[in-house]
Design a protein around this motif. Sequence first.
Motif, PDB file in Angstrom:
ATOM      1  N   SER A 109       5.452 -22.122  23.682  1.00  0.00           N
ATOM      2  CA  SER A 109       6.192 -21.388  22.651  1.00  0.00           C
ATOM      3  C   SER A 109       6.921 -20.207  23.275  1.00  0.00           C
ATOM      4  N   PRO A 163       6.058 -23.833  15.612  1.00  0.00           N
ATOM      5  CA  PRO A 163       5.065 -23.290  14.670  1.00  0.00           C
ATOM      6  C   PRO A 163       3.616 -23.384  15.134  1.00  0.00           C
ATOM      7  N   GLN A 164       3.276 -24.435  15.877  1.00  0.00           N
ATOM      8  CA  GLN A 164       1.890 -24.661  16.312  1.00  0.00           C
ATOM      9  C   GLN A 164       0.946 -24.375  15.137  1.00  0.00           C
ATOM     10  N   ASN A 165      -0.057 -23.516  15.326  1.00  0.00           N
ATOM     11  CA  ASN A 165      -0.911 -23.148  14.184  1.00  0.00           C
ATOM     12  C   ASN A 165      -0.654 -21.703  13.764  1.00  0.00           C
ATOM     13  N   ASN A 166       0.561 -21.209  14.059  1.00  0.00           N
ATOM     14  CA  ASN A 166       0.901 -19.808  13.808  1.00  0.00           C
ATOM     15  C   ASN A 166       1.907 -19.588  12.683  1.00  0.00           C
ATOM     16  N   PHE A 167       2.450 -20.669  12.120  1.00  0.00           N
ATOM     17  CA  PHE A 167       3.519 -20.487  11.122  1.00  0.00           C
ATOM     18  C   PHE A 167       3.525 -21.676  10.156  1.00  0.00           C
ATOM     19  N   ARG A 168       3.369 -21.381   8.871  1.00  0.00           N
ATOM     20  CA  ARG A 168       3.414 -22.427   7.838  1.00  0.00           C
ATOM     21  C   ARG A 168       4.167 -21.895   6.622  1.00  0.00           C
ATOM     22  N   GLY A 173       5.046 -26.965   8.761  1.00  0.00           N
ATOM     23  CA  GLY A 173       3.896 -26.617   9.577  1.00  0.00           C
ATOM     24  C   GLY A 173       2.785 -27.633   9.441  1.00  0.00           C
ATOM     25  N   ALA A 218       1.310 -27.771  14.677  1.00  0.00           N
ATOM     26  CA  ALA A 218       2.431 -28.615  14.271  1.00  0.00           C
ATOM     27  C   ALA A 218       3.352 -28.810  15.465  1.00  0.00           C
ATOM     28  N   THR A 272       9.903 -27.848  16.093  1.00  0.00           N
ATOM     29  CA  THR A 272      10.839 -28.164  15.020  1.00  0.00           C
ATOM     30  C   THR A 272      12.065 -28.893  15.576  1.00  0.00           C
TER      31      THR A 272
END
Length: 453
Positions: free
Chosen positions: A209, A235-240, A250, A256, A259
């Motif tokens: 990232s 986004p990984q697990n940092n943005f939803r 996400g 995730a 993008t």
Amino acid sequence: MEVILQEKDAGKWVYRGEGAANLVLAYSGSFPTFIGKVMRIRKASRSGANAMTMRSPSALTAHECLLWKDVHEFISSPDSEIASQIFVQHVMKPLLGSKYVDAGMLVGVTREFLESVEKNVIYQRPAWRVDNARVDMHRDSVLLLSDHSLFTHGNLGSSPCISVEIKPKCGFLPLSSYISEETAVKRTITRFQMHQVLKLQQGEISLLSEYNPLDLFSGSKEKTFKAIKNLFSSPQNNFRVFMNGSLIFGGLGGGAQNTNICIAKAFEDALKSVIRSDDGLRTENLLTLVTEAVQKSGVLDQLLKVQKLDNVDIEGVIHAYYDITHQQCMICKHLSAEQLKRYTSLHSASLDESLRIVKDYLIATTAKDCSFMICFRPRKEGDSGSVCSNVYLHSTKQTFDFKVYFIDLDLKRMSKMEEYYELDKKIVSCYKEMVKMDRGRDLRICKHHKLRT
């Protein structure tokens, strides 16, 4: 805990996501008490390694009772679920601000309810999460919280609401004098960026990232926007992102993928009911809206203060931990006489000072690992009576009411101190190895270029 959920109630709770310790379910039924609520259910490791077996007389160990002796309700908690709620209520809420923290309430459940939930959600969970843990069947209560992806207890009226969940991670570089020469890179490179390399090596992510937490916490509008844009790109697990409580961007139970064009197009289309702008501009406008709300709310300033309670770093804290637990210091055991001098002051500190160091570190670790959720609702034209905070989006000439809440304020256990220390070493070692390999590759390319010319 007057209500006790039975097996017949399980079908009304739908999978929302999960972290390392908990499953999150959202209510989809019509019972007024639960409308606009989410439920957090503890997980148990399939290996049994992280199972919480202490039920009485306290959910905390003897050393943790000593650590938290100033919070009587906390140390007398008979169950780890109750202890976690009291920790949020009496420790994190005063530090982060009562308007931004929801401690929730406990609701009773039967084993049959938990077994039914396990069956209902198993195919929605990421396979690796299923392999690692299942619902903890030994619980007799779960935590009920307001669903902060909705604006008003599920009563949406004609206004859609959109919410953004961000896990910001640590927002500063440590300056502790206890950081060794071998790990001095921690003073210049963020923990998040170094951890990315380890995650890549372990196959948890496919690309590094570009997100830098220092940008998000900078106070600069331009850097904050850059950080949020990088979170959107990776986004990984940092943005939803949720629309009316349903995930539209996400990952559900973990990281995730980056993008791509298809994901970006679908997300752009999903924003039509909220952002009034032309195709291709809605996503940019939403990210601007998030930036404005983050700046206006000031929540990151408050979060950073709590994160900075860790002013010793794990490399110093581990020594205080060994003193509290009356164990031989496994770190000093391998140091030279010259290296030992760095940690003399820690080992000569009073018990109260050692307790303060470890307690502040654990509180800061909770703050470094939590998330916050910003929920937006477009304000209708002519409606100026809302008591909510609001932000004006100049590009679309829209005013949005918004609210911010911290979530995932999990109690960090003292028993994991050695794990934290070992992970820190592993993250730094992996990052330094990557840098070394990159330099070697650059030198080879340079030599090859000189030979050709």
